[in-house]
Write a protein that holds these residues in place. Structure first.
Motif, PDB file in Angstrom:
ATOM      1  N   GLN A  77       0.832  -1.202   0.000  1.00 60.28           N
ATOM      2  CA  GLN A  77       0.000   0.000   0.000  1.00 60.28           C
ATOM      3  C   GLN A  77       0.870   1.257   0.000  1.00 60.28           C
ATOM      4  O   GLN A  77       0.617   2.205  -0.748  1.00 60.28           O
ATOM      5  N   ILE A  78       1.905   1.279   0.824  1.00 63.89           N
ATOM      6  CA  ILE A  78       2.825   2.416   0.866  1.00 63.89           C
ATOM      7  C   ILE A  78       3.515   2.593  -0.479  1.00 63.89           C
ATOM      8  O   ILE A  78       3.617   3.708  -1.001  1.00 63.89           O
ATOM      9  N   LEU A  79       3.965   1.495  -1.060  1.00 61.84           N
ATOM     10  CA  LEU A  79       4.624   1.540  -2.369  1.00 61.84           C
ATOM     11  C   LEU A  79       3.671   2.085  -3.435  1.00 61.84           C
ATOM     12  O   LEU A  79       4.052   2.932  -4.250  1.00 61.84           O
ATOM     13  N   GLN A  80       2.432   1.627  -3.409  1.00 64.55           N
ATOM     14  CA  GLN A  80       1.444   2.090  -4.387  1.00 64.55           C
ATOM     15  C   GLN A  80       1.156   3.581  -4.204  1.00 64.55           C
ATOM     16  O   GLN A  80       1.070   4.321  -5.188  1.00 64.55           O
ATOM     17  N   GLN A  81       1.034   4.038  -2.976  1.00 65.76           N
ATOM     18  CA  GLN A  81       0.783   5.455  -2.722  1.00 65.76           C
ATOM     19  C   GLN A  81       1.944   6.320  -3.202  1.00 65.76           C
ATOM     20  O   GLN A  81       1.735   7.381  -3.795  1.00 65.76           O
ATOM     21  N   ALA A  82       3.157   5.859  -2.973  1.00 69.35           N
ATOM     22  CA  ALA A  82       4.332   6.603  -3.444  1.00 69.35           C
ATOM     23  C   ALA A  82       4.361   6.644  -4.968  1.00 69.35           C
ATOM     24  O   ALA A  82       4.637   7.691  -5.567  1.00 69.35           O
ATOM     25  N   ALA A  83       4.058   5.515  -5.613  1.00 67.10           N
ATOM     26  CA  ALA A  83       4.064   5.470  -7.079  1.00 67.10           C
ATOM     27  C   ALA A  83       3.001   6.397  -7.665  1.00 67.10           C
ATOM     28  O   ALA A  83       3.256   7.095  -8.656  1.00 67.10           O
ATOM     29  N   VAL A  84       1.825   6.450  -7.056  1.00 65.53           N
ATOM     30  CA  VAL A  84       0.762   7.341  -7.533  1.00 65.53           C
ATOM     31  C   VAL A  84       1.193   8.803  -7.376  1.00 65.53           C
ATOM     32  O   VAL A  84       0.970   9.630  -8.266  1.00 65.53           O
ATOM     33  N   ALA A  85       1.831   9.131  -6.261  1.00 71.59           N
ATOM     34  CA  ALA A  85       2.299  10.497  -6.043  1.00 71.59           C
ATOM     35  C   ALA A  85       3.369  10.886  -7.060  1.00 71.59           C
ATOM     36  O   ALA A  85       3.326  11.989  -7.627  1.00 71.59           O
ATOM     37  N   ILE A  86       4.312   9.992  -7.317  1.00 71.96           N
ATOM     38  CA  ILE A  86       5.366  10.268  -8.301  1.00 71.96           C
ATOM     39  C   ILE A  86       4.759  10.407  -9.692  1.00 71.96           C
ATOM     40  O   ILE A  86       5.136  11.297 -10.471  1.00 71.96           O
ATOM     41  N   SER A  87       3.804   9.563 -10.023  1.00 71.09           N
ATOM     42  CA  SER A  87       3.126   9.666 -11.317  1.00 71.09           C
ATOM     43  C   SER A  87       2.424  11.017 -11.455  1.00 71.09           C
ATOM     44  O   SER A  87       2.465  11.646 -12.517  1.00 71.09           O
ATOM     45  N   TYR A  88       1.777  11.456 -10.386  1.00 71.83           N
ATOM     46  CA  TYR A  88       1.119  12.770 -10.388  1.00 71.83           C
ATOM     47  C   TYR A  88       2.142  13.887 -10.623  1.00 71.83           C
ATOM     48  O   TYR A  88       1.907  14.782 -11.431  1.00 71.83           O
TER      49      TYR A  88
END
Length: 104
Positions: A77-88
């Motif tokens: 979940q943490i990894l996914q949240q970080a990836a979404v933020a970086i994508s944004y």
């Protein structure tokens, strides 16, 4: 950010670059990004971006202390949240230049 500054010209150029990045980042809002509260000139020769204080510290600090206790689901979940933020950030032409990893 730690940068060697050769002279006043370098400091001025880097400061202007940081201010430009701050203005661009300040406009962005996303649930997985901390908001920027302002700038501080009290931590060295260059301005520092200020974000809210987090009780558990940075993500690197949190993971360093809690990694073994976290479930695989929470880690993902943490990894996914970080990836979404970086994508944004990338979708807004901002490149995060200081990603770190805690464990392999």
């Amino acid at each position: 950010m730690r940068i060697d500054i050769a002279g006043d010209d370098s400091k001025d150029r880097i400061t202007q670059m940081l201010l430009h990045e701050y203005r661009a980042r300040k406009q962005l809002q996303h649930e997985n990004l901390l908001p920027l509260l302002g700038l501080s000139y009290e931590f060295g020769p260059l301005p520092a971006m200020v974000s809210p204080w987090m009780q558990n510290g940075s993500l690197t600090t949190y993971l360093g202390k809690s990694f073994a206790e976290l479930t695989i689901e929470r880690k993902l979940q943490i990894l996914q949240q970080a990836a979404v933020a970086i994508s944004y950030l990338h979708s807004n032409n901002i490149v995060h230049g200081d990603l770190t990893a805690v464990r392999s």
